[in-house]
Design a protein around this motif. Structure first.
Motif, PDB file in Angstrom:
ATOM      1  N   GLU A  30       0.828  -1.206   0.000  1.00  0.00           N
ATOM      2  CA  GLU A  30       0.000   0.000   0.000  1.00  0.00           C
ATOM      3  C   GLU A  30       0.863   1.258   0.000  1.00  0.00           C
ATOM      4  OE1 GLU A  30      -3.244   0.249  -0.325  1.00  0.00           O
ATOM      5  OE2 GLU A  30      -3.391  -1.939  -0.502  1.00  0.00           O
ATOM      6  N   ARG A  33       1.891   1.923  -3.529  1.00  0.00           N
ATOM      7  CA  ARG A  33       0.820   1.871  -4.525  1.00  0.00           C
ATOM      8  C   ARG A  33       0.871   3.078  -5.468  1.00  0.00           C
ATOM      9  NH1 ARG A  33      -3.718  -0.996  -5.122  1.00  0.00           N
ATOM     10  NH2 ARG A  33      -3.426  -1.998  -3.086  1.00  0.00           N
ATOM     11  N   VAL A 235      -2.069   6.264   1.020  1.00  0.00           N
ATOM     12  CA  VAL A 235      -0.701   6.061   0.534  1.00  0.00           C
ATOM     13  C   VAL A 235       0.293   6.687   1.503  1.00  0.00           C
ATOM     14  CG1 VAL A 235       0.945   6.617  -1.292  1.00  0.00           C
ATOM     15  CG2 VAL A 235      -1.366   5.854  -1.884  1.00  0.00           C
ATOM     16  N   PHE A 238       0.390   4.710   4.882  1.00  0.00           N
ATOM     17  CA  PHE A 238       1.157   3.463   4.822  1.00  0.00           C
ATOM     18  C   PHE A 238       2.637   3.732   4.562  1.00  0.00           C
ATOM     19  CE2 PHE A 238      -3.031   1.524   4.186  1.00  0.00           C
ATOM     20  CZ  PHE A 238      -2.921   0.450   5.043  1.00  0.00           C
TER      21      PHE A 238
END
Length: 277
Positions: A30, A33, A235, A238
């Motif tokens: 994540e 990502r 985003v 994480f």
């Protein structure tokens, strides 16, 4: 039976993969990502850097305090007999029994604006709650047992004969500690400091209560992750969380190295601790 052994091993590995490896992998998936650009942008954002600096600052204060207190407490408990010794051991273990949130509330009760010492502190313009000192106090409290609990059983197992010999030969107390005691406990001490530091950087509950969640000022990395996640900035959340995950992996690696290089000494302390409990 071989098939039973293989089945149990497979079950244990599947459980570890489900509750440990999969969530850990999800953090990094994540975090990346949005690509490496978004990842590093989240880490270099001013509030994230402020949270990182505060986390490191708090750990740099709390860990040495617990290092000194842990060594002194372990030395007193393992090497001397005195009234109230069992009470001291209980006090050292107290943070393990108290919820971190409760410990944070205790400091609010003591040092908050309406707490026992709040008016006295306000008159002197001293800020503890919702400021860095409160975060340091809360972090020091929850991480207090780690160093002492690694040293007490080992120092108790080693006894005090070596120190008594050194003192009888004319060595001072400080020289006896630095030349006799410290070399015998250095790896257990490093092990305790390692665990203490990891907990200090990752503490959430107690710090959340006393910090005030002031963005860029009193947010540590765990609190900053929570804010980003609540803002649906997944985003970035994480990405910052991956720093804590990397810290956990580094701690695990160093822990494994210490146990591999000095497993006998650490195991002796574990055995003595089990007997004491």
């Amino acid at each position: 039976m071989p098939w039973v052994r293989r089945g149990l091993i497979a079950l244990a590995l599947a459980f570890l993969a489900l509750v440990l490896l999969l969530p850990l992998a999800a953090v990094f998936v994540e975090a990346l990502r949005g690509g490496f650009g978004a990842y590093f942008e989240a880490l270099l954002e001013p509030d994230a850097l402020a949270a990182l600096r505060l986390t490191l600052t708090v750990a740099a204060i709390a860990v040495p305090l617990n290092l000194v207190a842990g060594v002194v407490g372990a030395w007193a408990i393992a090497k001397f007999e005195f009234p109230g010794k069992q009470w001291l051991i209980t006090l050292i273990d107290l943070p393990f029994s108290v919820s971190p949130v409760i410990s944070g509330l205790i400091y609010v009760l003591l040092y908050g604006a309406h707490g026992w010492f709040g008016p006295w502190l306000a008159e002197r313009d001293i800020e503890i709650i919702f400021a860095v000192p409160g975060i340091v106090l809360a972090t020091t409290f929850v991480t207090f047992p780690f160093v002492a609990r690694e040293l007490i059983p080992l120092m108790h197992e080693q006894g005090r004969e070596a120190e008594e010999v050194a003192l009888s030969l004319g060595a001072s107390g400080w020289r006896t500690f630095t030349r006799v005691t410290l070399p015998n406990i250095r790896w257990a001490l490093l092990y305790g400091v390692l665990l203490c530091n990891a907990r200090a950087m990752g503490e959430f509950g107690a710090v959340s209560v006393v910090s005030g969640h002031i963005r860029g000022e009193t947010n540590t990395l765990p609190l900053h992750v929570e804010i980003l996640y609540n803002e649906y900035n997944f985003v970035a959340a994480f990405a910052v969380a991956s720093l804590l995950a990397l810290l956990a992996l580094l701690t695990l690696a160093l822990k494994a190295v210490l146990e591999w290089r000095h497993g006998d000494q650490l195991a002796a302390g574990r055995v003595a601790l089990d007997r004491a409990d």
